[in-house]
Design a protein around this motif. Structure first.
Motif: not given
Length: 113
Positions: A35, A58, A74-75, A94
């Motif tokens: 993170s 994310s 994301a992904n 974010e």
């Protein structure tokens, strides 16, 4: 064997306020969830023996790879070959959450560029 998550995995801190969790840790494989808060980055480096795969869960990762900037949403993921200098950062608002898979494990194999 047991089910693993960030709730029960070995945790560590790195850089400026970044978190990591060892989801799988063996002599041949490392799977880490990390993170990265907004504005944080790792030091540009390479690995002498490990190849890695970064996969975003994310947020958006900015991954500089041998002079080329990649934006991973994301992904999306990107393979980092052995000896390829790279730097991951989060330049977005974010928090970035991603998985990095290394084989063999990259801890102790890092050379700052």
């Amino acid at each position: 064997m047991s089910v693993v998550s960030t709730q029960n995995a070995e945790h560590y801190l790195w850089g400026d306020h970044c978190d990591g969790w060892h989801l799988a840790k063996s002599p041949n494989l490392s799977v880490i969830q990390e993170s990265v808060p907004s504005g944080c980055a790792e030091i540009r480096h390479y690995h002498a023996h490990s190849e890695q795969f970064f996969y975003v869960l994310s947020g958006v990762a900015t991954l500089e790879l041998d002079g080329t900037i990649h934006q991973l949403a994301a992904n999306q993921g990107l393979h980092v070959p052995v000896l390829m200098a790279h730097q991951l950062s989060n330049v977005n608002e974010e928090t970035l959450v991603f998985i990095v898979v290394s084989t063999p494990p990259s801890h102790g194999d890092r050379i700052n560029a």
